[in-house]
Design an enzyme around this catalytic site. Structure first.
Site, PDB file in Angstrom:
ATOM      1  N   HIS A 168       4.783  11.505   4.149  1.00  0.00           N
ATOM      2  CA  HIS A 168       3.374  11.342   3.761  1.00  0.00           C
ATOM      3  C   HIS A 168       2.534  12.576   4.141  1.00  0.00           C
ATOM      4  O   HIS A 168       1.493  12.463   4.778  1.00  0.00           O
ATOM      5  CB  HIS A 168       2.765  10.083   4.390  1.00  0.00           C
ATOM      6  CG  HIS A 168       1.664   9.495   3.545  1.00  0.00           C
ATOM      7  ND1 HIS A 168       1.542   8.160   3.279  1.00  0.00           N
ATOM      8  CD2 HIS A 168       0.633  10.092   2.895  1.00  0.00           C
ATOM      9  CE1 HIS A 168       0.479   7.953   2.509  1.00  0.00           C
ATOM     10  NE2 HIS A 168      -0.090   9.119   2.260  1.00  0.00           N
ATOM     11  N   ARG A 201       1.410   6.155  -3.570  1.00  0.00           N
ATOM     12  CA  ARG A 201       1.618   5.101  -2.574  1.00  0.00           C
ATOM     13  C   ARG A 201       3.014   4.513  -2.760  1.00  0.00           C
ATOM     14  O   ARG A 201       3.521   4.425  -3.882  1.00  0.00           O
ATOM     15  CB  ARG A 201       0.589   3.978  -2.748  1.00  0.00           C
ATOM     16  CG  ARG A 201      -0.817   4.346  -2.303  1.00  0.00           C
ATOM     17  CD  ARG A 201      -0.926   4.398  -0.773  1.00  0.00           C
ATOM     18  NE  ARG A 201      -2.285   4.640  -0.314  1.00  0.00           N
ATOM     19  CZ  ARG A 201      -2.774   5.841  -0.018  1.00  0.00           C
ATOM     20  NH1 ARG A 201      -2.030   6.918  -0.131  1.00  0.00           N
ATOM     21  NH2 ARG A 201      -4.015   5.962   0.412  1.00  0.00           N
TER      22      ARG A 201
HETATM   23  N1  LIG Z   1       0.610  11.467  -0.352  1.00  0.00           N
HETATM   24  C1  LIG Z   1      -0.518  12.011   0.040  1.00  0.00           C
HETATM   25  O1  LIG Z   1      -0.535  12.838   0.947  1.00  0.00           O
HETATM   26  C2  LIG Z   1      -1.792  11.622  -0.646  1.00  0.00           C
HETATM   27  C3  LIG Z   1      -2.962  12.335  -0.349  1.00  0.00           C
HETATM   28  C4  LIG Z   1      -4.128  12.007  -1.011  1.00  0.00           C
HETATM   29  C5  LIG Z   1      -4.139  10.993  -1.974  1.00  0.00           C
HETATM   30  N2  LIG Z   1      -2.991  10.327  -2.255  1.00  0.00           N
HETATM   31  C6  LIG Z   1      -2.979   9.278  -3.299  1.00  0.00           C
HETATM   32  O2  LIG Z   1      -3.427   9.836  -4.543  1.00  0.00           O
HETATM   33  C7  LIG Z   1      -4.219   8.864  -5.198  1.00  0.00           C
HETATM   34  C8  LIG Z   1      -5.085   9.516  -6.264  1.00  0.00           C
HETATM   35  O3  LIG Z   1      -6.171  10.206  -5.661  1.00  0.00           O
HETATM   36  P1  LIG Z   1      -7.373  10.806  -6.536  1.00  0.00           P
HETATM   37  O4  LIG Z   1      -8.396  11.325  -5.605  1.00  0.00           O
HETATM   38  O5  LIG Z   1      -6.848  11.720  -7.587  1.00  0.00           O
HETATM   39  O6  LIG Z   1      -7.902   9.470  -7.246  1.00  0.00           O
HETATM   40  P2  LIG Z   1      -8.985   9.333  -8.393  1.00  0.00           P
HETATM   41  O7  LIG Z   1      -9.842  10.553  -8.484  1.00  0.00           O
HETATM   42  O8  LIG Z   1      -9.641   8.016  -8.222  1.00  0.00           O
HETATM   43  O9  LIG Z   1      -8.117   9.323  -9.753  1.00  0.00           O
HETATM   44  C9  LIG Z   1      -7.301   8.249 -10.087  1.00  0.00           C
HETATM   45  C10 LIG Z   1      -6.717   8.480 -11.479  1.00  0.00           C
HETATM   46  O10 LIG Z   1      -5.792   7.425 -11.753  1.00  0.00           O
HETATM   47  C11 LIG Z   1      -6.164   6.818 -12.980  1.00  0.00           C
HETATM   48  N3  LIG Z   1      -5.869   5.378 -12.975  1.00  0.00           N
HETATM   49  C12 LIG Z   1      -6.324   4.415 -12.163  1.00  0.00           C
HETATM   50  N4  LIG Z   1      -5.848   3.211 -12.517  1.00  0.00           N
HETATM   51  C13 LIG Z   1      -5.074   3.415 -13.602  1.00  0.00           C
HETATM   52  C14 LIG Z   1      -4.333   2.566 -14.446  1.00  0.00           C
HETATM   53  N5  LIG Z   1      -4.295   1.231 -14.253  1.00  0.00           N
HETATM   54  N6  LIG Z   1      -3.653   3.109 -15.478  1.00  0.00           N
HETATM   55  C15 LIG Z   1      -3.701   4.441 -15.719  1.00  0.00           C
HETATM   56  N7  LIG Z   1      -4.398   5.317 -14.943  1.00  0.00           N
HETATM   57  C16 LIG Z   1      -5.077   4.803 -13.897  1.00  0.00           C
HETATM   58  C17 LIG Z   1      -7.652   7.023 -13.094  1.00  0.00           C
HETATM   59  O11 LIG Z   1      -8.062   6.843 -14.432  1.00  0.00           O
HETATM   60  P3  LIG Z   1      -9.571   7.162 -14.888  1.00  0.00           P
HETATM   61  O12 LIG Z   1      -9.621   8.680 -14.963  1.00  0.00           O
HETATM   62  O13 LIG Z   1      -9.689   6.536 -16.202  1.00  0.00           O
HETATM   63  O14 LIG Z   1     -10.473   6.603 -13.827  1.00  0.00           O
HETATM   64  C18 LIG Z   1      -7.778   8.444 -12.567  1.00  0.00           C
HETATM   65  O15 LIG Z   1      -7.481   9.363 -13.584  1.00  0.00           O
HETATM   66  C19 LIG Z   1      -4.975   8.171  -4.061  1.00  0.00           C
HETATM   67  O16 LIG Z   1      -5.438   6.904  -4.440  1.00  0.00           O
HETATM   68  C20 LIG Z   1      -3.924   8.112  -2.966  1.00  0.00           C
HETATM   69  O17 LIG Z   1      -3.213   6.911  -3.036  1.00  0.00           O
HETATM   70  C21 LIG Z   1      -1.819  10.636  -1.610  1.00  0.00           C
END
Ligand SMILES: NC(=O)c1ccc[n+]([C@@H]2O[C@H](COP(=O)([O-])OP(=O)(O)OC[C@H]3O[C@@H](n4cnc5c(N)ncnc54)[C@H](OP(=O)(O)O)[C@@H]3O)[C@@H](O)[C@H]2O)c1
Length: 319
Positions: free
Chosen positions: A282, A234
């Site tokens: 994006h 983000r």
């Molecule tokens: N640019 C694009 O096209 C696009 C597309 C899709 C998604 N995204 C972005 O990618 C993000 C991640 O997606 P996802 O599905 O992989 O999410 P997810 O499965 O919820 O994984 C989030 C990861 O971040 C870690 N995390 C959260 N808060 C943290 C903190 N304070 N300190 C350290 N690590 C932290 C979590 O730790 P834990 O393992 O301990 O829970 C987890 O490993 C989305 O939220 C979105 O913003 C971007």
């Protein structure tokens, strides 16, 4: 699938997506994935009859208009905008998009950008622009350290893809994680150890109060001089002025940015023309309606059957 709403009628899904072309694609995809689910635009639905609401960049207050919702479904993996809606009812499940195609698309984007920096493309491109024959040697992948912030659905898969290509990969998460072939770190106390030696840093964190602004001067200073940044999460993760300063000083040698504080990125924004910044609009990984609808239908099926959904966001964690 038992698509009955519980009131002896088919379950109703309302779609709140501003772009009408995209909304129609999703309607078709749900019709194909669950033919006896009633699917209609949110503004044409009887609010009291709607069981599920698919949201993408809808104005705050949208979910609160539907009093009988069983869940809100997010078209994206990130649910920060939905959870930030002050009117979203407490206790209403918010389902994240978790989908194999979305994950694969992100892994491909990360691999693409990491390889660009790994093979020193910016230097080669500059040499070509200057008509200079300037051979540069790239290390082998095993000599290159890549760090992934966020080891969730997307981060863990990207980390594994990079490790499979031979890179030395480190990962950082909130809680302790074990991922085969990845050196893992967690929490603020291990952030410095995670960043040490990372030459290409990839951000795949969710946006939460803890992660907002994490890509800032102190973090850049903890990387080796001349590191590269890939932010596919983000825009709010990045302190833009700190990146520009780090690029000017050479602490950061280049950055690929896919998400921005203001989208579309305004035409006069300095990132557009910065020679060391790659802007992508994006598109790191777009949710594909066919597979995305199948994933969400599976979640609706679980909820209608009285089972817990697999991908509900946690209100406490904020993701
Ligand atoms: N640019 C694009 O096209 C696009 C597309 C899709 C998604 N995204 C972005 O990618 C993000 C991640 O997606 P996802 O599905 O992989 O999410 P997810 O499965 O919820 O994984 C989030 C990861 O971040 C870690 N995390 C959260 N808060 C943290 C903190 N304070 N300190 C350290 N690590 C932290 C979590 O730790 P834990 O393992 O301990 O829970 C987890 O490993 C989305 O939220 C979105 O913003 C971007």
């Amino acid at each position: 699938m038992n698509r009955q709403s519980g009131a002896g009628r088919p379950a109703v899904l309302a779609i709140a997506i501003g772009d009408p072309v995209r909304a129609a694609e999703w309607r078709d995809a749900f019709a194909a994935a669950a033919p006896d689910l009633a699917v209609l635009p949110a503004d044409e639905a009887d609010p009291a009859a709607v069981d599920f609401l698919l949201l993408w960049r809808a104005p705050p207050g949208t979910a609160a208009r539907f009093p009988r919702l069983k869940a809100v479904l997010s078209l994206g993996a990130g649910v920060d905008a939905i959870l930030a809606d002050p009117a979203i009812p407490a206790g209403l499940p918010v389902i994240r998009m978790v989908d194999e195609a979305l994950t694969q698309g992100m892994s491909e984007y990360v691999l693409w950008q990491v390889l660009r920096y790994h093979r020193r493309e910016p230097e080669l491109a500059a040499a070509q622009r200057g008509r200079r024959w300037a051979p540069v040697a790239a290390p082998l992948a095993g000599e290159r350290c890549v760090g992934i912030m966020g080891l969730g659905e997307l981060g863990a898969a990207a980390a594994c893809r990079l490790a499979a290509c031979g890179f030395r990969v480190k990962g950082w998460s909130r809680s302790a994680r074990e991922v085969a072939g990845i050196a893992t770190f967690h929490g603020p106390a291990q952030l410095a150890a995670f960043l040490a030696g990372v030459e290409i840093l990839v951000c795949l964190l969710p946006l939460t109060p803890e992660t907002a602004g994490v890509l800032s001067a102190p973090l850049f200073a903890a990387l080796p001089r001349g590191a590269f940044l890939v932010n596919a999460a983000r825009g709010e993760h990045l302190v833009e002025a700190d990146l520009l300063a780090a690029l000017a000083s050479g602490q950061i040698a280049g950055a690929t940015l896919d998400a921005f504080r203001a989208e579309p990125l305004p035409p006069d924004h300095p990132f557009w023309s910065h020679p060391a910044i790659i802007v992508t609009p994006h598109i790191a990984s777009l949710t594909r309606p066919a597979s995305g609808a199948r994933s969400l239908v599976a979640e609706m099926r679980r909820i209608l059957a009285g089972d817990a959904p697999l991908h509900a966001a946690s209100r406490d964690r904020g993701y």
